[in-house]
Design an enzyme around this catalytic site. Structure first.
Site, PDB file in Angstrom:
ATOM      1  N   ASN A  70      -8.708   1.036  10.660  1.00 58.24           N
ATOM      2  CA  ASN A  70      -7.710   0.789  11.708  1.00 58.24           C
ATOM      3  C   ASN A  70      -8.060   1.527  12.994  1.00 58.24           C
ATOM      4  OD1 ASN A  70      -5.442   0.127  13.197  1.00 58.24           O
ATOM      5  ND2 ASN A  70      -4.073   1.481  12.105  1.00 58.24           N
ATOM      6  N   THR A  71      -7.973   2.863  12.956  1.00 55.95           N
ATOM      7  CA  THR A  71      -8.151   3.646  14.180  1.00 55.95           C
ATOM      8  C   THR A  71      -9.463   3.315  14.895  1.00 55.95           C
ATOM      9  OG1 THR A  71      -6.886   5.428  13.182  1.00 55.95           O
ATOM     10  CG2 THR A  71      -8.187   5.997  15.114  1.00 55.95           C
ATOM     11  N   ALA A 102      -9.181   5.158   5.413  1.00 58.06           N
ATOM     12  CA  ALA A 102      -9.007   6.316   6.287  1.00 58.06           C
ATOM     13  C   ALA A 102     -10.283   7.122   6.482  1.00 58.06           C
ATOM     14  CB  ALA A 102      -7.918   7.257   5.782  1.00 58.06           C
ATOM     15  N   GLY A 103     -10.508   7.460   7.722  1.00 56.13           N
ATOM     16  CA  GLY A 103     -11.621   8.337   8.072  1.00 56.13           C
ATOM     17  C   GLY A 103     -12.848   7.619   8.594  1.00 56.13           C
ATOM     18  N   GLY A 120      -7.115   8.691  10.893  1.00 56.92           N
ATOM     19  CA  GLY A 120      -7.310   8.815  12.339  1.00 56.92           C
ATOM     20  C   GLY A 120      -8.336   9.844  12.754  1.00 56.92           C
ATOM     21  N   LYS A 161       0.874  -1.172   0.000  1.00 57.60           N
ATOM     22  CA  LYS A 161       0.000   0.000   0.000  1.00 57.60           C
ATOM     23  C   LYS A 161       0.915   1.227   0.000  1.00 57.60           C
ATOM     24  CE  LYS A 161      -2.742   2.655   3.129  1.00 57.60           C
ATOM     25  NZ  LYS A 161      -3.356   2.745   4.448  1.00 57.60           N
TER      26      LYS A 161
END
Lengths: 376, 267
Positions: free
Chosen positions: B216-217, B194-195, B168, B107
């Site tokens: 992830n976050t 993301a987000g 994040g 990635k």
């Protein structure tokens, strides 16, 4: 240049200005997502003292969101303690009769091996300011010798020229730590009565020179308690903000060193930074700069470190010595720069971090410049 | 549109990337967890097959600290180039990852902005071109921009990974309209990265026709990461089913009971 911001803000930071805020101002700032410098003044003001708990809750949430429950670990290695400066607050002061020494490259390697054996992979190299005893060429030799053992090498030495930073970057340094000590020019002149460190501007502009040279991470800070802590905390964070905006590719972090006892009799004329004020500074830094790393050294007691960690700290030193040498049994030891309050070993600090529900990270960043393989 | 097999059986609905048929459309990350030990439990609950990890954070010297030692054998590793500021650095990290045995998926993450961690599409494209030529399966993380996505596709990217909001930030699908356009126009899997802060946002991305999401976050920093991983698994599956089932058109007003053009049928 950041100095312009200092001259612009200083007249606005009188004692009465700090006192002019109320709880309503603090509450308003706490509802904001993005803070401006004026909001930072509010968070450092006496009015915010009664809002430490809500500030802490917000700071913790922001830190977990951006950094996770992770604490990066590093340790310092003092290469030499010869010094031509006479900083009133420092044990390495040129006039102090202490054991002066400098590691040979072979000794530095032994120290590196002993540190590496503890699992730590982020090493911070320090020297006193002596261009004859520990000049850039000597530092460069040590960097080249230590590079293969560590994921990342940081530098905390006297301010260098752009060219010198570039050379050390090429040799394998990827981060630079440099504290202005105090942003107040009058105090700065008082506590640095002689030696090259008297040059306030050369030091102030050093982080920018390091960024220009390609260094990818910068750690700055003020020695809290040397001068008015509100002003110094404000300018430290404003400086970090300035560096972030000017060099968006550089990771900017703040350290929070608090004045410690040392081998001398210096007493700061400024008010001491109480534990509550110290917490207020850390929280204000986090809320103003959500993505900046916050570094806490072993100057603080184990209990203090444990309690501060969840408030916004992202990096801690562990198993640290501030003497020249001492990690490896075979090397002679030179006098220490300051007393360490947290003398716990690496496994003990790691255990504490785990017990707090955080992940101790030995390796947060590998400097892959010119590396042929990882993990070798 | 995505190259998918329309099927009423979710088990047969697979996502083809780099020659591998994936059954799970939830990609997860390994960062920000409070311990490595929780990662395998989280993975089991998420049902994820593809796991991304920052090569910069892999601790090769301490086996008990090396995240790779906590991943099941059959995991598809998606090392990312977090920390790279230029295409050159990203390429070097990808090569090191492959040399270290992380496979040939990568990635691309090239970030020159530490305040928002927004990707640099230009450097990302340069890195993609080079790494595709070197035989990598390249999944570029990018700011959703149609022109850039077309160039990434032409360069040989295996999928496109537009951000929903900054890394994040947990802000959800702030770039929804731009992602919708990518899904519409790019004939590659679009993986929203993301987000995404909550399961409902993952479901929303999947309903829009995203091929997968990377989270992830939101999982790592949840009160209970294992439960949250399961919640995302269910949300992704629900969103995907909703997409496959053909969502009814959303109407802003009630349908008039007497059609305005009804007179045409009269007489």
């Amino acid at each position: 240049m950041f100095y312009e911001q200092i001259t612009d803000w200083q007249p606005r930071l009188s004692e009465s200005a700090w006192e002019s805020f109320s709880g309503v101002d603090v509450e308003r700032v706490l509802t904001r997502e993005t803070l401006r410098p004026h909001d930072l003044v509010v968070l450092l003001s006496p009015a915010a003292h009664s809002y430490l708990e809500p500030m802490a809750k917000k700071a913790q949430a922001l830190t977990i969101r951006h950094f996770g429950r992770t604490i990066g670990l590093f340790t310092p290695l003092y290469l030499a303690n010869f010094c031509t400066n006479s900083c009133l607050y420092c044990s390495f002061h040129a006039g102090n009769e202490i054991v002066r020494c400098k590691l040979t490259v072979e000794q530095a390697i032994k120290e590196g091996e002993a540190i590496s054996a503890t699992g730590l992979q982020h090493l911070l190299l320090l020297t006193g300011e002596s261009r004859t005893q520990s000049g850039p060429a000597y530092i460069e030799e040590c960097v080249q010798a230590l590079r293969p053992m560590f994921a990342s090498l940081g530098l905390e030495v006297y301010p260098l020229s752009t060219h010198e930073y570039r050379r050390l970057y090429e040799a394998g340094v990827d981060s630079v730590t440099l504290f202005q000590e105090t942003y107040d020019q009058i105090t700065y002149a008082k506590v640095h009565p002689s030696g090259p460190k008297r040059n306030y501007h050369y030091r102030l502009e050093a982080p920018e020179r390091a960024c220009e040279a390609g260094i990818s991470a910068i750690n700055i800070g003020a020695l809290l308690g040397l001068s008015d802590w509100r002003q110094d905390a404000f300018f430290s964070a404003l400086h970090a903000d300035y560096l972030q905006r000017t060099y968006p590719g550089v990771e900017v972090a703040l350290s929070v060193p608090r004045l410690r006892p040392y081998a001398g009799s210096f007493r700061s004329s400024a008010a001491p930074v109480t534990d509550a004020s110290f917490v207020q500074i850390i929280l204000a830094y986090r809320l103003f700069l959500p993505r900046a790393g916050l570094t806490l050294s072993t100057r603080e007691s184990p209990q203090m470190r444990e309690n501060l960690m969840p408030l916004g700290i992202t990096r801690m030193s562990a198993g640290a010595l501030t003497s020249v040498g001492g990690y490896s049994e075979n090397n002679n030891v030179g006098s220490a720069q300051f007393e360490i309050a947290d003398e716990r070993s690496v496994p003990e600090v790691v255990g504490m971090i785990r017990a707090k529900g955080y992940l101790p990270s030995f390796c947060d960043w590998v400097n892959m410049r010119k590396k042929a393989a990882v993990g070798l | 549109m995505n190259d998918i097999t329309q099927s009423d059986n979710l088990a047969e609905d697979t996502l083809l990337i780099g020659g591998i048929n994936l059954h799970s459309r939830l990609f997860v990350g390994t960062g920000k967890f409070s311990s490595h030990e929780i990662v395998p439990q989280m993975l089991e609950a998420s049902g994820s097959q593809v796991v991304t990890m920052a090569l910069r954070r892999v601790d090769w010297k301490n086996p008990q600290e090396n995240i790779l030692n906590y991943l099941p054998q059959n995991t598809i590793l998606l090392p990312n180039t977090s920390g790279a500021r230029t295409a050159e650095e990203a390429v070097r990290i990808a090569r090191l990852a492959r040399a270290a045995g992380c496979g040939n998926w990568v990635k691309i993450e090239v970030v020159q902005d530490q305040r928002y961690l927004l990707p640099d599409n230009w450097e990302t494209l340069n890195a993609t071109e080079q790494l595709v030529n070197e035989g990598f399966v390249v999944l570029p993380y990018m700011s959703p921009d149609l022109g850039a996505a077309r160039r990434l596709r032409d360069a040989g990217a295996a999928a496109i990974m537009p951000l929903g909001a900054p890394i994040g930030s947990n802000r959800g699908l702030q770039t929804k309209e731009l992602i919708r356009i990518l899904i519409e126009e790019i004939s590659l899997p679009i993986i929203v990265d993301a987000g995404i802060g909550r399961p409902s946002e993952a479901a929303e991305a999947m309903e829009m026709g995203a091929a997968a999401v990377l989270v992830n976050t939101a999982i790592a920093t949840a009160g209970d990461p294992v439960f949250m991983a399961q919640a995302f698994r269910l949300a992704v599956a629900a969103g995907r089913l909703g997409y496959l089932a053909g969502l009814g058109e959303r109407r802003l007003t009630a349908e008039a009971s007497s059609p305005l053009t009804g007179f045409l049928q009269e007489g």
